[in-house]
Design a protein around this motif. Sequence first.
Motif, short mmCIF file in Angstrom:
data_model
loop_
_atom_site.label_atom_id
_atom_site.label_comp_id
_atom_site.label_asym_id
_atom_site.label_seq_id
_atom_site.Cartn_x
_atom_site.Cartn_y
_atom_site.Cartn_z
N THR A 441 72.04 84.72 65.38
CA THR A 441 71.88 85.51 64.35
C THR A 441 71.16 86.89 64.73
N LYS A 561 73.33 86.88 55.61
CA LYS A 561 71.57 86.86 55.00
C LYS A 561 71.48 88.17 54.11
N CYS A 607 71.79 82.60 52.77
CA CYS A 607 70.56 82.62 53.43
C CYS A 607 69.91 84.01 52.83
N GLN A 609 66.38 86.41 54.05
CA GLN A 609 65.51 86.67 54.94
C GLN A 609 64.42 87.66 54.19
N GLN A 649 68.80 78.92 52.34
CA GLN A 649 67.92 78.84 53.57
C GLN A 649 67.12 80.16 53.58
N HIS A 651 64.61 82.72 55.38
CA HIS A 651 64.35 82.95 56.67
C HIS A 651 63.05 83.86 56.56
N THR A 652 62.50 84.00 57.66
CA THR A 652 61.35 85.32 57.81
C THR A 652 61.30 85.65 59.12
N HIS A 653 60.67 86.88 59.33
CA HIS A 653 60.61 87.38 60.77
C HIS A 653 59.20 87.90 60.84
N ASP A 672 62.27 78.12 55.92
CA ASP A 672 63.34 77.36 56.80
C ASP A 672 63.51 77.77 58.15
N VAL A 673 63.78 78.85 58.33
CA VAL A 673 63.98 79.66 59.66
C VAL A 673 62.93 80.69 59.82
N THR A 675 62.07 83.56 62.80
CA THR A 675 62.31 84.35 64.16
C THR A 675 61.21 85.35 64.41
N TRP A 733 66.98 78.44 67.29
CA TRP A 733 68.06 79.71 67.05
C TRP A 733 67.97 80.76 68.08
#
Length: 768
Positions: A441, A561, A607, A609, A649, A651-653, A672-673, A675, A733
């Motif tokens: 991704t 996303k 998804c 984020q 799902q 996500h965060t960054h 959940d995910v 990055t 990932w």
Amino acid sequence: MVKATNLGFPYVGSQRQTKKLVESFWSGKISGDELKASILEIQQAHWKLQKEQGLEHIPSGEFTLYDRVLDTAQQFGAIPQRYQHLSPLDQFFAMGRGLQRAATESTEKVDVPAMEMKKWFDTNYHFIVPEFERDQEFTLQAPRAVEQFKAAKALNIHTRPVLVGPVSFLFLGKPGKGVDAFDTLSLLPKLLPKYIELLKQLEEAGADWVQIDEPILILDLQENVKAALDSAYKAIKGQTSLKTLVAAYFGRVENNILAIKDHVDALHLDLVRAPEELDTVLPLLNKDQVLSVGVVDGRNIWINNLEKSIALVQKAVAALGQDRVFVAPSCSLSHSPFSTSFETKIKEKNPELFSWLSFSVEKCAEIVTIAKAVNGQDVKAELAANASAVATRRTSPQTVNPEVRDRVAKIPTEAWKRPSPFATRREAQVKKLKLPLFPTTTIGSFPQTKEIRVARQQFTKGTLSQADYDTFIKAQTKEMVEAQEKLDIDVLVHGEAERNDMVEHFGHLLHGYDFTQNGWVVSYGSRCVKPPVIFGDVSRRCPMTIDEIVYAQSLTKRPMKGMLTGPVTMMKWSFVRDDIPANELCAQVGLALRDEVVDLESAGIPCIQVDEPAIREGLPIRRADWDAYLDWSVGCFRLSTAGVRDETQIHTHMCYSDFNDIFDAIAAMDADVITIENSKSDEKLLKIFESKEYTNEIGPGLYDIHSPRVPSVEEMKQRFADMLKYIPAHLLWANPDCGLKSRQWPETNAALANMVEVAKHFRAQHKA
């Protein structure tokens, strides 16, 4: 008499001239000599402006083309071997941003990555981390402080040179690549003679005061660091007659002051962040020492409460006398925009809000007014105008929304946490998304081309209609989705063609925000941001991203996303109001984002984020203050994301910070995910997996997006293999370090193609 002084000025220029000049040099449009000559004109204008305003101590030497810490590294010869073959200007920028250049008939091929970049304490500014060898030798070469002091002197402007302190410089650095860990402060005996040589050059040039910034004085310091401070300033005091002002800012110095107090002529305190320190520090000063009182906020954009500031300064004067007090901003004004004189739209549309604003030029005027008031000069008109504006801000209906405050007060307990544990959610997400091992991704944004920027400008000016702009954005989104499918990326993004900035874009769609025309501040290098202004209670005006994300999802069968900016980042990367508690404001933003997250799920987006790159940046300086902050900041992230079903799902960054010391809090966010930046920090983050268990999915960045350099497949393979030493394959990932907004399409396509090839290579290995 009390002196009006300054610690630093916005080197980006009144209209981002420095940024534009530097980028013109990078693109080959101007030469190094042309760059230097144009930059000098900007510096001269800044010195003249501050002198005209009435400042008595005007800073010089703090002006930089990229980063002050990087300046310091180069001028003291702390240059890693991989850059030493380059010319000085190429070397400087290569250290900051990397350099990749094909060979020509007269030049060799160059391919060097940038040095590590980290957040400057709890600001959104990024500095370049110095690298040191165990046997590091320092040399003094082309010192900027001397050059800039002489340039100001030629204008008959006597400045106070500014240096990054020797102990902070070493402490914030690290062992070079391939060098075993060692205490970088052990290099102080080698570095100090060069600092003293620089101070003597300044003295010979005619300087009488020098400002030495030691921001690490606000940290929880070990005894060896305090000992280094003591020995450094004892040596400086003994070998130069220059008067030294040591500046600490962004927090409390506490007992760290004891390490230097007998060896310096003046100390600067940040009394905006820590007003209580005035009472504790005054009794500690020696009979001739000067106190620089930082009473004007150098990091925010609100008018100063002159009455309160004058009272603090008068307290210092009562203890020390007028000749031993400097009035100053809390920190360098480089963290503040240039001047409100460019804000004609706010002045016209919301004159009340405009009356509450103060940028760098206006802050200098506030400093001068405070000094005049304490010196007994007539400033009644200025004080009356200020008191009126302070009062209206406190009572204005623009700042309070009873419905928003009532909603925050009634948040139910279950709203702060997702109902099912990650293991249960992951099972539902695996079934729904059907992703391969090592899913690929990107972080969200794709290149903001000239075509996109021009269309946005035309739309803003009214020369492009809403319908035509929407059609243009849809076409750009379609191209970005097709590009990702061609690259064979697994989880797609819509590319954010419609977004100028990850915070400003959402601010336009929320109540309580307004926007400047020229409120630019530097984030890193030549990268500037224009933070929105949060002046009132925050709520969602309407759905913010649904149409764009749903359209993008309609173009592909691959999961798309939804992209949002998290509540802490929406606060930290704005000029935030300072009249209500931060946790209350963050909950307001969290609820607004929660509404959007739920709507995205209802629209069929699988998804979502919610980026929180600023959550580490917001961590209080002192560890004693961490728990309270992490409790509400992590809680507000969960508040914004906990309203969805298990199969959606989240996500965060996060990027460019030391995350190891808040690892447990990151886990508590329960994304959940996640990055996260990895490629520029020598995999420091990965090492924590040796001692900490992290059960959710994670994508440490495979390559650095802040450089135009394209890493090879082999380079990425090695980095991915290193990740697999620490992270279970089913949780890993493949993604870049950060968003691709600032990059060009050729390098973006090349780097992402290499990234996808790496993911497929390791999938094949694991199947075998």
